[in-house]
Design a protein around this motif. Sequence first.
Motif, PDB file in Angstrom:
ATOM      1  N   ALA A   1      -2.494  19.554  -6.689  1.00  0.00           N
ATOM      2  CA  ALA A   1      -3.350  20.381  -7.473  1.00  0.00           C
ATOM      3  C   ALA A   1      -4.531  19.082  -7.884  1.00  0.00           C
ATOM      4  N   LEU A   2      -4.988  17.831  -7.010  1.00  0.00           N
ATOM      5  CA  LEU A   2      -5.331  17.254  -8.184  1.00  0.00           C
ATOM      6  C   LEU A   2      -6.136  16.650  -6.604  1.00  0.00           C
ATOM      7  N   GLY A   3      -6.186  17.076  -5.269  1.00  0.00           N
ATOM      8  CA  GLY A   3      -6.889  16.253  -4.303  1.00  0.00           C
ATOM      9  C   GLY A   3      -6.421  15.567  -4.078  1.00  0.00           C
ATOM     10  N   GLU A   4      -6.489  15.580  -2.393  1.00  0.00           N
ATOM     11  CA  GLU A   4      -5.527  14.358  -1.619  1.00  0.00           C
ATOM     12  C   GLU A   4      -7.216  12.868  -2.024  1.00  0.00           C
ATOM     13  N   GLY A   5      -6.244  11.566  -1.777  1.00  0.00           N
ATOM     14  CA  GLY A   5      -6.521  10.381  -2.398  1.00  0.00           C
ATOM     15  C   GLY A   5      -6.520   9.788  -3.460  1.00  0.00           C
ATOM     16  N   GLN A   6      -5.912  10.786  -4.849  1.00  0.00           N
ATOM     17  CA  GLN A   6      -5.675  10.713  -5.936  1.00  0.00           C
ATOM     18  C   GLN A   6      -3.918   9.930  -5.738  1.00  0.00           C
ATOM     19  N   PRO A   7      -4.338   8.881  -7.280  1.00  0.00           N
ATOM     20  CA  PRO A   7      -2.763   7.940  -6.938  1.00  0.00           C
ATOM     21  C   PRO A   7      -2.238   8.881  -7.357  1.00  0.00           C
ATOM     22  N   VAL A   8      -0.622   9.090  -7.365  1.00  0.00           N
ATOM     23  CA  VAL A   8       0.016   9.892  -8.296  1.00  0.00           C
ATOM     24  C   VAL A   8       1.505   9.005  -7.800  1.00  0.00           C
ATOM     25  N   VAL A   9       1.650   9.260  -9.581  1.00  0.00           N
ATOM     26  CA  VAL A   9       3.435   8.435  -9.081  1.00  0.00           C
ATOM     27  C   VAL A   9       4.020   9.587  -9.859  1.00  0.00           C
ATOM     28  N   ARG A  10       5.967   9.682 -10.074  1.00  0.00           N
ATOM     29  CA  ARG A  10       6.516  10.305 -10.349  1.00  0.00           C
ATOM     30  C   ARG A  10       7.454   9.405 -11.150  1.00  0.00           C
ATOM     31  N   ALA A  11       7.358   9.596 -12.566  1.00  0.00           N
ATOM     32  CA  ALA A  11       8.550   8.390 -12.949  1.00  0.00           C
ATOM     33  C   ALA A  11       9.774   9.428 -13.850  1.00  0.00           C
ATOM     34  N   MET A  12      10.594   8.297 -13.626  1.00  0.00           N
ATOM     35  CA  MET A  12      11.859   9.596 -14.275  1.00  0.00           C
ATOM     36  C   MET A  12      12.823   8.487 -15.208  1.00  0.00           C
ATOM     37  N   PRO A  13      12.109   9.108 -16.505  1.00  0.00           N
ATOM     38  CA  PRO A  13      13.109   7.636 -17.516  1.00  0.00           C
ATOM     39  C   PRO A  13      13.986   8.435 -17.971  1.00  0.00           C
ATOM     40  N   ASN A  14      14.949   7.234 -18.881  1.00  0.00           N
ATOM     41  CA  ASN A  14      16.059   8.125 -19.818  1.00  0.00           C
ATOM     42  C   ASN A  14      15.492   7.231 -20.486  1.00  0.00           C
TER      43      ASN A  14
ATOM     44  N   GLY B   1      12.846   5.422 -12.801  1.00  0.00           N
ATOM     45  CA  GLY B   1      13.095   5.665 -11.636  1.00  0.00           C
ATOM     46  C   GLY B   1      11.499   6.125 -11.095  1.00  0.00           C
ATOM     47  N   LEU B   2      10.791   5.402 -10.660  1.00  0.00           N
ATOM     48  CA  LEU B   2       9.040   5.194 -10.015  1.00  0.00           C
ATOM     49  C   LEU B   2       9.498   5.837  -8.320  1.00  0.00           C
ATOM     50  N   MET B   3       8.872   6.794  -8.279  1.00  0.00           N
ATOM     51  CA  MET B   3       8.442   7.874  -6.916  1.00  0.00           C
ATOM     52  C   MET B   3       6.716   7.421  -7.069  1.00  0.00           C
ATOM     53  N   ARG B   4       6.727   6.700  -5.957  1.00  0.00           N
ATOM     54  CA  ARG B   4       5.724   6.394  -5.236  1.00  0.00           C
ATOM     55  C   ARG B   4       4.521   7.176  -4.224  1.00  0.00           C
ATOM     56  N   GLY B   5       3.268   7.943  -4.883  1.00  0.00           N
ATOM     57  CA  GLY B   5       2.509   8.600  -3.962  1.00  0.00           C
ATOM     58  C   GLY B   5       1.923   7.947  -2.825  1.00  0.00           C
ATOM     59  N   GLY B   6       1.278   7.619  -1.558  1.00  0.00           N
ATOM     60  CA  GLY B   6       0.990   7.910  -0.346  1.00  0.00           C
ATOM     61  C   GLY B   6      -0.493   7.103  -0.549  1.00  0.00           C
ATOM     62  N   ALA B   7      -1.073   7.140  -1.998  1.00  0.00           N
ATOM     63  CA  ALA B   7      -2.988   6.975  -2.307  1.00  0.00           C
ATOM     64  C   ALA B   7      -2.276   5.421  -2.751  1.00  0.00           C
ATOM     65  N   VAL B   8      -1.385   5.550  -3.837  1.00  0.00           N
ATOM     66  CA  VAL B   8      -0.981   4.469  -4.695  1.00  0.00           C
ATOM     67  C   VAL B   8      -1.054   3.303  -3.502  1.00  0.00           C
ATOM     68  N   GLY B   9      -1.463   2.083  -3.851  1.00  0.00           N
ATOM     69  CA  GLY B   9      -2.049   1.454  -3.339  1.00  0.00           C
ATOM     70  C   GLY B   9      -1.652  -0.065  -3.968  1.00  0.00           C
ATOM     71  N   GLU B  10      -1.179  -1.550  -3.323  1.00  0.00           N
ATOM     72  CA  GLU B  10       0.198  -2.264  -3.914  1.00  0.00           C
ATOM     73  C   GLU B  10      -0.715  -2.613  -5.510  1.00  0.00           C
ATOM     74  N   GLU B  11      -2.046  -3.052  -5.955  1.00  0.00           N
ATOM     75  CA  GLU B  11      -2.015  -3.595  -7.125  1.00  0.00           C
ATOM     76  C   GLU B  11      -1.631  -2.184  -8.168  1.00  0.00           C
ATOM     77  N   GLN B  12      -2.063  -0.745  -7.596  1.00  0.00           N
ATOM     78  CA  GLN B  12      -2.086   0.074  -8.563  1.00  0.00           C
ATOM     79  C   GLN B  12       0.000   0.564  -8.625  1.00  0.00           C
ATOM     80  N   HIS B  13       0.483   0.025  -8.026  1.00  0.00           N
ATOM     81  CA  HIS B  13       2.006  -0.142  -7.733  1.00  0.00           C
ATOM     82  C   HIS B  13       2.678  -1.243  -9.236  1.00  0.00           C
ATOM     83  N   ALA B  14       1.467  -2.081  -8.909  1.00  0.00           N
ATOM     84  CA  ALA B  14       1.756  -3.361  -9.583  1.00  0.00           C
ATOM     85  C   ALA B  14       2.115  -2.922 -11.079  1.00  0.00           C
TER      86      ALA B  14
END
Length: 289
Positions: free
Chosen positions: A128-141, A152-165
């Motif tokens: 939906a956003l176009g490849e290269g956009q960093p995306v994350v799924r967060a599943m909180p309670n 719970g954090l799920m990391r998309g392929g375009a998320v770099g180390e700094e963005q993950h941190a």
Amino acid sequence: MDHTTADPSDPTAARPAGPDLSSLRVAVIGAGNMGGPVARTVLAAGVRGQNLLIANSSAQSSERAAAALGATAASSHAEAVAGADVVVVGVKPYQVLDLLSELREQLPSRAVVISLAAGVTLAQMEAALGEGQPVVRAMPNTPISVGEGVVGLMRGGAVGEEQHALVHALFARAGLAVDITEEQVHAFIGAAGSLSAFVFTIIEAMTDEAVRLGLKRDLADALVQQTVRGAATLLLETGTHPAVAKNGVSSPGGTTVQGLAALERAGVRSGVAAAMAAAAQRSREMTAD
Ligand SMILES: NC(=O)c1ccc[n+]([C@@H]2O[C@H](COP(=O)([O-])OP(=O)(O)OC[C@H]3O[C@@H](n4cnc5c(N)ncnc54)[C@H](OP(=O)(O)O)[C@@H]3O)[C@@H](O)[C@H]2O)c1
């Protein structure tokens, strides 16, 4: 408690000090039952209210939510995401992909898009956003609203180390933040996302029975809630196996073993397992829909 970790097998491992969030710009689109607590969590983590923009379904609702949170109301989605480093999407799952398609041309390319939605995959978000956009799924309670939740954090392929941190830093005050895979999310929903509701139901049942046994409700509330918190804290802080802790309370022929036998005969284990399995199964179905 304030654990954040990248490794679910070692949830108490400390992460290095996170990035400074005081100048980070965050948009929350959909600050409702879950987006609201997530907004509170990121404010507690160090994001400033003036840099946290809220866009709900109407201007009035955005202003009400922003005032309640100590954040800033945006007049449109475009205004909310302009210059954003992070965009949290807290609308209902069926709305997420349309919203992302709408935001596609407006989002800064480096902005990390975090969706809270059950059943919307990273691949669907990327499409939906176009490849290269960093995306994350967060599943909180919901206990993240008191800093004792799980996300719970799920990391998309375009998320770099700094963005993950950065994403971990945003959830540093949620309670426990763990990296999970999209395959694990179904089990995660059974074991954390929906589990808080099961625990609330069990607490309610225990409190009602305490009242039936003759205690006033406020005393019953206090006894049950402190005992549940104490039991969890004892396990967390000592690392004791639950069976060992249970045996420690069980004198031969005493009150606890009588109660435990009744609990087993009533099928508490199979009831809990069935509830968790049903939640996980529903999560799989929602992803397939
Ligand atoms: N509730 C939970 O325990 C939980 C747990 C984990 C994940 N989630 C996920 O969290 C997401 C939201 O669920 P919820 O329970 O928080 O729902 P909710 O309370 O109904 O909140 C939805 C929010 O989205 C806003 N909204 C609706 N249409 C919008 C639009 N076009 N533009 C901007 N904002 C819009 C609503 O604004 P108004 O207030 O103005 O109507 C509301 O603030 C879902 O994807 C769900 O899967 C929920």
